[in-house]
Design an enzyme around this catalytic site. Structure first.
Site, PDB file in Angstrom:
ATOM      1  N   SER A  27       0.788  -1.243   0.000  1.00 47.52           N
ATOM      2  CA  SER A  27       0.000   0.000   0.000  1.00 47.52           C
ATOM      3  C   SER A  27       0.812   1.282   0.000  1.00 47.52           C
ATOM      4  O   SER A  27       0.231   2.366  -0.083  1.00 47.52           O
ATOM      5  CB  SER A  27      -0.972   0.016   1.189  1.00 47.52           C
ATOM      6  OG  SER A  27      -2.119  -0.743   0.887  1.00 47.52           O
TER       7      SER A  27
ATOM      8  N   SER B 112      -5.791   3.842   4.306  1.00 47.22           N
ATOM      9  CA  SER B 112      -5.327   2.897   3.292  1.00 47.22           C
ATOM     10  C   SER B 112      -6.522   2.325   2.530  1.00 47.22           C
ATOM     11  O   SER B 112      -6.703   1.113   2.422  1.00 47.22           O
ATOM     12  CB  SER B 112      -4.493   1.768   3.913  1.00 47.22           C
ATOM     13  OG  SER B 112      -3.689   1.149   2.922  1.00 47.22           O
TER      14      SER B 112
ATOM     15  N   LYS C 129       0.066   3.811  -2.707  1.00 41.90           N
ATOM     16  CA  LYS C 129      -0.899   4.913  -2.606  1.00 41.90           C
ATOM     17  C   LYS C 129      -0.209   6.282  -2.531  1.00 41.90           C
ATOM     18  O   LYS C 129      -0.828   7.294  -2.856  1.00 41.90           O
ATOM     19  CB  LYS C 129      -1.809   4.699  -1.397  1.00 41.90           C
ATOM     20  CG  LYS C 129      -2.735   3.487  -1.525  1.00 41.90           C
ATOM     21  CD  LYS C 129      -3.634   3.344  -0.302  1.00 41.90           C
ATOM     22  CE  LYS C 129      -4.617   2.195  -0.469  1.00 41.90           C
ATOM     23  NZ  LYS C 129      -3.996   0.866  -0.339  1.00 41.90           N
TER      24      LYS C 129
END
Length: 468
Positions: free
Chosen positions: A121, A306, A124
């Site tokens: 993640s 997230s 991102k």
């Protein structure tokens, strides 16, 4: 006794003198304001200089701007401490990291930082930079209703806003930030417009064509859906593709349109039962709309929580802005084009915008460099990339971390995006040193042997940077 009474009289006299003076000053202010507003048809005379207001003293920002005069940490000491922790057995054999001075780009620690890693993640961070740089921090995503002027037919048109709240929004969102647009608002506005046109019954279709292509990305595993890690990506969806019980919607556009029809019925508009997919033709007039929070707030939400579905939606909006197909492939190409303009494309290869894909590859150097660009962006357009990062020990995916003895000193000082997949743990963020120097960092492990020990090691490394 006499002296005491005399003092009381004096105090009272002085008190009344103060009150009278304040009253006269207030009357003077009112008369002056009336003179300014009323003279010459509202035109005020030349302004009179007023005393400079006393500044309001508040706490400093969470991370102050980099102080170029502050000394940099000693490279040797920092490297020795970080290298020792990077050898933690739980991290596994594939570990890399970097620490960089945000202002100058000087590398203070390099632990194989050019190695492409599975980022999870921390992807991102890249998506956030791309959407802020191309779509813009103040843009909003529009969900609207259009009407066919020749018949009583309306189309619910998705705008790619997965945060659009469904009928149970109040129970689920509460005081959530940012406040989403709601399907109930859209239904109320639609009903008002229809009633104004003396229309009490309509046929309804829905248009989710703002996004196209597969609803799942290359490199996604089937268990992502069974575990609820992500929903099907659609241009028209409510509650990020989830039902009120938290389960995933098998057909988000149809479910959203059906819920919208029910809300219209409650507003006194009868909706025909044959709700089906359709396209909004060019001649149809918009009769109602709702708008998402601004992109900067959506980016903050995506990073703090997230949020996988929101990340994929924002990536597709980059594709639309860049003239690419609004698909996973188109989004990856568009993001790369934006990164190239930012001079940050080196070391980044994407298959999705959320980091769920195991085909993504990003180097620690690329993440640290992109964070430094966000810090230094002169117009502030990328700053919500920084403000959206979870705060160690307090917010988002870091709220329950930094409680161990070796990482506790970093609580409140480290802001970082986490990354977690099976066998993968990553952390990329920013902190301020004890001398006031702002540093960016990225630590990545993608063959993790012990996730619990790996997370503890990543947090310890970020804490070491914050204490340098």
């Amino acid at each position: 006794m006499f002296r005491l009474a005399r003092n009381e009289v004096t105090v009272r006299r002085e008190r009344w003198l103060v009150i009278a003076t304040l009253a006269l000053l207030q009357i003077h202010a009112v008369v002056a304001a009336s003179y300014v507003l009323g003279r010459d048809g509202g035109r005020a005379p030349a302004p009179i200089a007023s005393p400079r207001p006393t500044p309001l003293v508040t706490a400093g920002p969470v991370l102050a701007a980099a102080d170029d005069k502050a000394h940099l940490p000693a490279k040797g000491t920092l490297a020795a401490k970080l290298t020792s922790v990077m050898g933690t057995p739980g991290l596994g054999p594939s570990v890399a990291g970097i620490v960089m001075d945000a202002r100058t780009g000087a590398v203070l620690f390099d632990g194989r930082s050019g190695k492409p890693m599975t980022p999870a993640s921390t992807t991102k961070v890249v998506t956030a930079a791309a959407v802020l740089a191309t779509v813009g921090p103040d843009a909003r995503l529009v969900t609207k209703v259009v009407r066919d002027p020749a018949k009583n037919a309306i189309v619910l048109v998705g705008g790619g806003d997965p945060t659009l709240a469904g009928p149970g929004a109040g129970r689920r969102t509460g005081d959530a930030y940012p406040k989403p647009a709601t399907l109930a608002q859209l239904a109320a506005r639609t009903a008002a417009a229809l009633k104004a046109a003396n229309i009490r019954s309509v046929t309804l279709s829905y248009d989710a064509s703002v996004f196209s292509g597969p609803a799942t990305a290359p490199g996604w595993l089937p268990n992502y859906f069974t575990e609820g890690s992500v929903a099907l990506i659609s241009g028209l969806t409510m509650d990020e593709g989830r039902a009120e019980d938290g389960s995933l919607l098998p057909d988000p556009p149809r479910a959203t349109a059906t819920a919208f029809a029910g809300l219209l019925e409650k507003q006194g508009i009868k909706v025909a039962e044959n709700i089906r997919p359709g396209r909004a033709a060019g001649g149809m007039a918009e009769i109602a709309r709702v708008e998402s929070p601004p992109v900067y707030a959506l980016v903050e939400r995506m990073l703090t929580l997230s949020d996988n579905v929101l990340a994929e939606a924002l990536a597709r909006h980059v594709a639309i802005k860049e003239g690419q197909p609004p698909t996973f492939t188109g989004a990856a190409k568009a993001i790369r084009a934006v990164l190239t303009r930012l001079k940050a494309e080196q070391g980044i290869e994407l298959s999705d915008g959320s980091g769920l894909s195991r085909r993504n590859r990003i180097t620690p150097a690329a993440l640290a460099r992109l964070l430094a660009i966000a810090v230094n962006q002169g117009d502030g357009s990328l700053h919500s990339l920084i403000s959206g990062l979870p705060v160690a020990g307090f917010t988002g995916t870091l709220h329950d971390r930094y409680h161990r003895p070796r990482s506790a000193p970093g609580a409140g000082l480290v802001r970082a995006k986490t990354g977690t997949l099976n066998g993968v743990n990553t952390l990329a963020g920013i902190t301020s040193t004890s001398s006031g120097r702002v540093l960016t960092f990225a630590f990545m492990a993608d063959q993790v042997a012990d996730p619990e020990r790996a997370i503890a090691a990543l947090d310890e490394m970020a804490t070491i940077v914050s204490q340098s």
